[in-house]
Design a protein around this motif. Structure first.
Motif, PDB file in Angstrom:
ATOM      1  N   TYR A  95      34.843  -8.999  60.451  1.00  9.40           N
ATOM      2  CA  TYR A  95      34.345  -7.871  60.826  1.00  9.40           C
ATOM      3  C   TYR A  95      33.529  -6.798  59.627  1.00  9.40           C
ATOM      4  CZ  TYR A  95      37.847  -8.600  64.653  1.00  9.40           C
ATOM      5  OH  TYR A  95      38.656  -9.081  65.598  1.00  9.40           O
ATOM      6  N   CYS A  96      32.552  -6.405  60.234  1.00 11.85           N
ATOM      7  CA  CYS A  96      31.873  -5.527  59.470  1.00 11.85           C
ATOM      8  C   CYS A  96      32.370  -4.018  59.746  1.00 11.85           C
ATOM      9  CB  CYS A  96      30.288  -5.533  59.744  1.00 11.85           C
ATOM     10  SG  CYS A  96      29.169  -4.241  59.032  1.00 11.85           S
ATOM     11  N   ALA A  97      32.455  -3.207  58.510  1.00  9.93           N
ATOM     12  CA  ALA A  97      32.916  -1.920  58.991  1.00  9.93           C
ATOM     13  C   ALA A  97      31.966  -0.747  57.935  1.00  9.93           C
ATOM     14  CB  ALA A  97      34.313  -1.659  58.461  1.00  9.93           C
ATOM     15  N   ALA A  98      32.152   0.343  58.363  1.00 10.19           N
ATOM     16  CA  ALA A  98      31.182   1.422  57.752  1.00 10.19           C
ATOM     17  C   ALA A  98      31.946   2.899  57.802  1.00 10.19           C
ATOM     18  CB  ALA A  98      29.849   1.574  58.441  1.00 10.19           C
ATOM     19  N   VAL A  99      31.896   3.738  56.594  1.00 15.52           N
ATOM     20  CA  VAL A  99      32.259   5.074  56.633  1.00 15.52           C
ATOM     21  C   VAL A  99      31.117   5.770  55.914  1.00 15.52           C
ATOM     22  CG1 VAL A  99      33.670   4.221  54.608  1.00 15.52           C
ATOM     23  CG2 VAL A  99      34.094   6.192  55.969  1.00 15.52           C
ATOM     24  N   TYR A 100      31.165   6.931  56.355  1.00 16.54           N
ATOM     25  CA  TYR A 100      29.961   7.937  55.743  1.00 16.54           C
ATOM     26  C   TYR A 100      30.609   8.350  54.754  1.00 16.54           C
ATOM     27  CZ  TYR A 100      26.738  11.612  55.094  1.00 16.54           C
ATOM     28  OH  TYR A 100      25.971  12.533  54.671  1.00 16.54           O
ATOM     29  N   TYR A 101      30.118   7.942  53.576  1.00 15.58           N
ATOM     30  CA  TYR A 101      30.590   8.501  52.226  1.00 15.58           C
ATOM     31  C   TYR A 101      29.509   8.098  51.141  1.00 15.58           C
ATOM     32  CZ  TYR A 101      33.112   8.494  47.745  1.00 15.58           C
ATOM     33  OH  TYR A 101      33.546   9.025  46.569  1.00 15.58           O
ATOM     34  N   ILE A 102      29.023   9.136  50.372  1.00 15.88           N
ATOM     35  CA  ILE A 102      28.207   9.032  49.316  1.00 15.88           C
ATOM     36  C   ILE A 102      29.077   9.344  47.900  1.00 15.88           C
ATOM     37  CG2 ILE A 102      25.989   9.849  48.281  1.00 15.88           C
ATOM     38  CD1 ILE A 102      25.389  11.023  50.967  1.00 15.88           C
ATOM     39  N   GLY A 103      29.029   8.171  47.128  1.00 17.19           N
ATOM     40  CA  GLY A 103      29.715   8.072  46.277  1.00 17.19           C
ATOM     41  C   GLY A 103      30.181   6.761  45.485  1.00 17.19           C
ATOM     42  N   SER A 104      30.817   6.549  44.683  1.00 14.94           N
ATOM     43  CA  SER A 104      31.042   5.340  44.020  1.00 14.94           C
ATOM     44  C   SER A 104      32.455   4.701  44.171  1.00 14.94           C
ATOM     45  CB  SER A 104      30.806   5.454  42.512  1.00 14.94           C
ATOM     46  OG  SER A 104      31.602   6.119  41.815  1.00 14.94           O
ATOM     47  N   TYR A 105      33.401   5.531  44.890  1.00 13.57           N
ATOM     48  CA  TYR A 105      34.705   5.195  45.175  1.00 13.57           C
ATOM     49  C   TYR A 105      34.735   4.112  46.258  1.00 13.57           C
ATOM     50  CZ  TYR A 105      39.426   5.326  46.926  1.00 13.57           C
ATOM     51  OH  TYR A 105      40.787   4.934  47.266  1.00 13.57           O
ATOM     52  N   LEU A 106      35.245   2.960  45.897  1.00 13.07           N
ATOM     53  CA  LEU A 106      35.348   1.810  46.954  1.00 13.07           C
ATOM     54  C   LEU A 106      36.663   1.877  47.934  1.00 13.07           C
ATOM     55  CD1 LEU A 106      34.251  -1.060  44.253  1.00 13.07           C
ATOM     56  CD2 LEU A 106      32.769   0.557  45.948  1.00 13.07           C
ATOM     57  N   GLN A 107      36.466   1.763  49.121  1.00  8.96           N
ATOM     58  CA  GLN A 107      37.396   1.723  50.160  1.00  8.96           C
ATOM     59  C   GLN A 107      37.663   0.545  50.656  1.00  8.96           C
ATOM     60  OE1 GLN A 107      34.669   4.096  50.443  1.00  8.96           O
ATOM     61  NE2 GLN A 107      35.443   5.859  50.710  1.00  8.96           N
ATOM     62  N   THR A 108      38.999   0.219  50.351  1.00  6.16           N
ATOM     63  CA  THR A 108      39.357  -1.439  50.697  1.00  6.16           C
ATOM     64  C   THR A 108      40.434  -1.406  51.642  1.00  6.16           C
ATOM     65  OG1 THR A 108      41.406  -1.133  48.887  1.00  6.16           O
ATOM     66  CG2 THR A 108      39.014  -1.645  48.197  1.00  6.16           C
ATOM     67  N   ARG A 109      40.790  -0.340  52.463  1.00 11.23           N
ATOM     68  CA  ARG A 109      41.682  -0.384  53.484  1.00 11.23           C
ATOM     69  C   ARG A 109      41.090   0.075  55.090  1.00 11.23           C
ATOM     70  NH1 ARG A 109      46.873   0.748  51.065  1.00 11.23           N
ATOM     71  NH2 ARG A 109      46.510  -0.188  48.876  1.00 11.23           N
ATOM     72  N   PRO A 110      41.505  -0.630  55.891  1.00 10.93           N
ATOM     73  CA  PRO A 110      40.892  -0.647  56.902  1.00 10.93           C
ATOM     74  C   PRO A 110      40.879   0.639  57.697  1.00 10.93           C
ATOM     75  CG  PRO A 110      42.602  -2.520  57.274  1.00 10.93           C
ATOM     76  CD  PRO A 110      42.509  -1.688  55.954  1.00 10.93           C
ATOM     77  N   TYR A 111      41.873   1.611  57.606  1.00 17.96           N
ATOM     78  CA  TYR A 111      41.882   3.133  58.030  1.00 17.96           C
ATOM     79  C   TYR A 111      40.851   3.789  57.279  1.00 17.96           C
ATOM     80  CZ  TYR A 111      44.314   4.522  53.830  1.00 17.96           C
ATOM     81  OH  TYR A 111      44.705   4.952  52.271  1.00 17.96           O
ATOM     82  N   GLN A 112      40.476   3.346  56.194  1.00 20.25           N
ATOM     83  CA  GLN A 112      39.526   4.420  55.886  1.00 20.25           C
ATOM     84  C   GLN A 112      37.933   4.263  56.027  1.00 20.25           C
ATOM     85  OE1 GLN A 112      40.147   2.629  51.688  1.00 20.25           O
ATOM     86  NE2 GLN A 112      40.749   4.458  50.945  1.00 20.25           N
ATOM     87  N   TYR A 113      37.734   3.156  57.015  1.00 16.74           N
ATOM     88  CA  TYR A 113      36.495   3.062  57.759  1.00 16.74           C
ATOM     89  C   TYR A 113      36.257   3.717  59.102  1.00 16.74           C
ATOM     90  CZ  TYR A 113      35.145   0.195  53.873  1.00 16.74           C
ATOM     91  OH  TYR A 113      34.961  -0.267  52.372  1.00 16.74           O
TER      92      TYR A 113
END
Length: 126
Positions: A95-113
């Motif tokens: 699965y591909c996922a996206a979240v609107y976020y401009i920055g360098s922090y990396l999201q690795t949890r499904p709920y963050q997308y």
């Protein structure tokens, strides 16, 4: 609203390579952190790789480090997952996922997308 469509999955043999694509519509992806996740039958959805909105930072799950590469082409509004040296344990729906976020922090949890594609099946035969 962002619509994501994955492609590139299929049936391959151990050691083969595949490149998955995730093309977005509705919004430009340049301001979105992107991720790839996978889910095998009977298992939870697991993090695979993530890429910051700038493309400057990447993160990978331990099982795929050195094997998979995530990249993006903002001009094509597309994110890729290059998968090399595939193994039977890589078999899953990706699965591909996206979240609107401009920055360098990396999201690795499904709920963050916030946005998800429908998934593409990858099957690796032994």
């Amino acid at each position: 609203q962002v619509q994501l469509v994955e492609s590139g999955g299929g049936l391959v043999q151990t050691g083969d390579s595949l490149r998955l694509s995730c093309t977005a519509s509705g919004r430009t992806l340049s301001d979105y952190t992107m991720g790839w996740f996978r889910q095998a039958p009977g298992k939870e959805r697991d993090f695979v790789a993530t890429l910051s909105s700038s493309g400057g930072r990447t993160g990978y799950a331990d099982p795929v480090k050195g094997q998979f590469t995530i990249s993006r082409d903002n001009a094509k509004n597309t994110v890729y997952l290059q998968m090399n040296s595939l193994k039977p344990e890589d078999t899953a729906v990706y699965y591909c996922a996206a979240v609107y976020y401009i920055g360098s922090y990396l999201q690795t949890r499904p709920y963050q997308y916030h946005y998800w594609g429908q998934g593409t099946q990858v099957t690796v035969s032994s």
